[in-house]
Design a protein around this motif. Structure first.
Motif, PDB file in Angstrom:
ATOM      1  N   VAL A  62       0.834  -1.199   0.000  1.00 36.53           N
ATOM      2  CA  VAL A  62       0.000   0.000   0.000  1.00 36.53           C
ATOM      3  C   VAL A  62       0.870   1.251   0.000  1.00 36.53           C
ATOM      4  N   LEU A  63       1.987   1.209   0.736  1.00 41.92           N
ATOM      5  CA  LEU A  63       2.879   2.359   0.850  1.00 41.92           C
ATOM      6  C   LEU A  63       3.941   2.399  -0.242  1.00 41.92           C
ATOM      7  N   ARG A  64       3.962   1.377  -1.106  1.00 44.23           N
ATOM      8  CA  ARG A  64       4.973   1.257  -2.151  1.00 44.23           C
ATOM      9  C   ARG A  64       6.378   1.057  -1.572  1.00 44.23           C
ATOM     10  N   LEU A  65       6.471   0.542  -0.344  1.00 45.29           N
ATOM     11  CA  LEU A  65       7.766   0.113   0.180  1.00 45.29           C
ATOM     12  C   LEU A  65       8.170  -1.183  -0.505  1.00 45.29           C
ATOM     13  N   ILE A  66       7.173  -1.939  -0.938  1.00 46.26           N
ATOM     14  CA  ILE A  66       7.344  -3.112  -1.801  1.00 46.26           C
ATOM     15  C   ILE A  66       6.485  -2.864  -3.036  1.00 46.26           C
ATOM     16  N   GLU A  67       7.033  -3.144  -4.191  1.00 46.19           N
ATOM     17  CA  GLU A  67       6.264  -2.933  -5.418  1.00 46.19           C
ATOM     18  C   GLU A  67       5.270  -4.074  -5.623  1.00 46.19           C
ATOM     19  N   PRO A  68       3.977  -3.780  -5.741  1.00 48.48           N
ATOM     20  CA  PRO A  68       2.984  -4.838  -5.973  1.00 48.48           C
ATOM     21  C   PRO A  68       3.192  -5.506  -7.324  1.00 48.48           C
ATOM     22  N   THR A  69       2.783  -6.766  -7.421  1.00 55.54           N
ATOM     23  CA  THR A  69       2.810  -7.472  -8.699  1.00 55.54           C
ATOM     24  C   THR A  69       1.698  -6.972  -9.612  1.00 55.54           C
ATOM     25  N   SER A  70       0.517  -6.750  -9.039  1.00 46.88           N
ATOM     26  CA  SER A  70      -0.610  -6.193  -9.788  1.00 46.88           C
ATOM     27  C   SER A  70      -1.644  -5.677  -8.797  1.00 46.88           C
ATOM     28  N   GLY A  71      -2.687  -5.048  -9.334  1.00 48.11           N
ATOM     29  CA  GLY A  71      -3.746  -4.522  -8.491  1.00 48.11           C
ATOM     30  C   GLY A  71      -3.788  -3.010  -8.492  1.00 48.11           C
TER      31      GLY A  71
END
Length: 323
Positions: A62-71
Motif C-alpha cells: 500500500v505504501l509502495r515500500l514493496i512494489e505490488p505485482t498487480s492490483g
C-alpha cells in the motif's frame, strides 16, 4: 457515500524464487493474492491473521515500500501504483508507517532529535535548526516523552519509549494515514495498553486514519472500527468490529476467535481445533485456500474461488456456504 481515503482492489504480490545455474525464477510465493478493502477518513481498519498470511506485505505494498505485482491502490482518488519521482515523494507525507520492532527501526547512531527531525528536513517543513528543535520537542511531548530527551540515543530508552519515538517520527510530517504494522507485539503486555491508548488519543486529536495490522485479536478488537481477516494471502471476512467478534461467519474466523483467552474462568468457550497445517504459499490450494482445513467444506470449495459478498450492513464474507 463519502470517497474512501484509501481504496485497495485486487492487490497481488508474488515473490519469485530463483534456482539453477542461471538463477532463473523457478517458483513463486503467493504472499498477497487478490486483496481488496476500503478505509474511510478517520477510521481504523484492523487486519488480522496468522503469521505469514500476508498482512505486513499488504501494508508495505500500500505504501509502495514493496512494489505490488498487480492490483490497484488509490489514496484520495489518486493512483498510488502509477506515482513516480516527486509525486511519490510528496505522497510519503500523507502515508506513514510504524514498524513492529522499535529496536530495529531506529538508527542507533543518530540522536532521537536527529531521527525525528530528518523527516522535517527532507520534506522542507522547517526553516532552520531552531524551528526543527521546537517541532521535535513538541512531538516528543505529544507522545508522552520529555523534550530534553531529544539529545539521547535509542539505546537509552525502553521498548515502549522507543515505539513512542517511532510514532513521533511518523507524526512529524502530519500524515493522514498511518500503517501500524504490529506496533505492540514486541512490547510487554503492560506497555501494550499504553501505546494503544496513545494511538487512540492521537487519532482523536489529529483525525488520523489507521490500517492496524496485528495477530492479537484482543488488541484489534479494542482499537478497530472494522476488522478484515486474512488467510494465506486473501481476505476471508470483513465486518464491523463488534459484529465480527459476536457473530463471525467464516469458519476460519470462528477458529481464530475460539483461541482468544477469556479472563473470566467461569466462562467456557468451545475451542475449534483446525486439522493440518497452513498450506505452502508457493503452491496454494485451488478454489478456497482454506478448504484443506475447513470443517464444513463442500466440493464447490475445492473448485471455485469464493468472492467477498455482503451478508448485512458492513459485513462481508468469502465463503460458498456462508455468503
Amino acid at each position: 457515500m463519502n470517497e474512501p481515503l484509501l481504496r485497495v482492489k485486487d492487490l497481488k504480490k508474488y515473490f519469485g524464487l530463483k534456482g539453477g545455474i542461471l538463477a532463473r525464477e523457478v517458483e513463486r510465493v503467493h504472499a498477497v493474492d487478490g486483496v481488496s478493502f476500503d478505509i474511510a477518513p478517520g477510521e481504523t481498519l484492523g487486519l488480522v491473521g496468522e503469521s505469514g498470511c500476508g498482512k505486513s506485505t499488504t501494508g508495505r505494498c500500500v505504501l509502495r515500500l514493496i512494489e505490488p505485482t498487480s492490483g490497484e491502490v488509490a489514496f484520495e482518488g489518486k493512483d498510488v501504483i502509477a506515482m513516480q519521482g516527486e509525486d511519490l515523494r510528496n505522497l510519503r507525507r500523507d502515508m506513514q508507517i510504524v514498524f513492529q520492532d522499535p529496536f530495529a527501526s531506529l538508527n542507533p547512531r543518530m540522536t532521537v532529535g536527529a531521527i525525528i527531525g530528518e523527516a522535517l528536513i527532507i520534506h522542507k517543513l522547517a526553516n532552520n535548526k531552531s524551528e526543527i528543535e521546537d517541532r521535535v520537542a513538541a512531538l516528543l511531548q505529544k507522545v508522552g516523552l520529555k523534550s530534553e530527551q531529544m539529545r539521547r540515543y535509542p539505546h537509552e530508552f525502553s521498548g515502549g519509549q522507543r515505539q513512542r519515538i517511532v510514532i513521533a517520527r511518523a507524526l512529524a510530517v502530519e500524515p493522514k494515514l498511518i500503517v501500524c504494522d504490529e506496533p505492540v507485539s514486541a512490547l510487554d503486555v503492560s506497555i501494550q495498553a499504553q501505546v494503544i491508548n496513545l494511538l487512540e488519543d492521537l487519532q482523536q486529536e489529529l483525525n488520523l486514519t489507521f490500517l492496524f495490522i496485528a495477530h492479537d485479536l484482543s488488541v484489534v478488537e479494542h482499537i478497530s472500527d472494522r476488522v478484515a481477516v486474512m488467510y494465506l494471502g486473501r481476505i476471508v471476512e470483513i465486518a464491523p468490529s463488534r459484529d465480527l467478534y459476536v457473530n463471525p461467519l467464516h469458519p476460519y474466523t470462528e477458529a481464530l476467535l475460539s483461541a482468544v483467552p477469556i479472563p473470566d474462568p467461569t466462562v467456557k468457550r468451545k475451542r475449534i481445533m483446525l486439522q493440518g497445517d497452513v498450506p505452502n504459499p508457493i503452491n496454494p490450494p485451488s478454489g478456497c485456500h482454506f478448504h484443506t482445513r475447513c470443517p464444513i467444506k463442500q466440493d464447490v470449495c475445492m473448485r471455485e474461488v469464493p468472492k467477498l459478498k455482503p451478508t448485512k450492513d458492513g459485513h462481508f464474507v468469502a465463503c460458498h456456504l456462508r455468503g
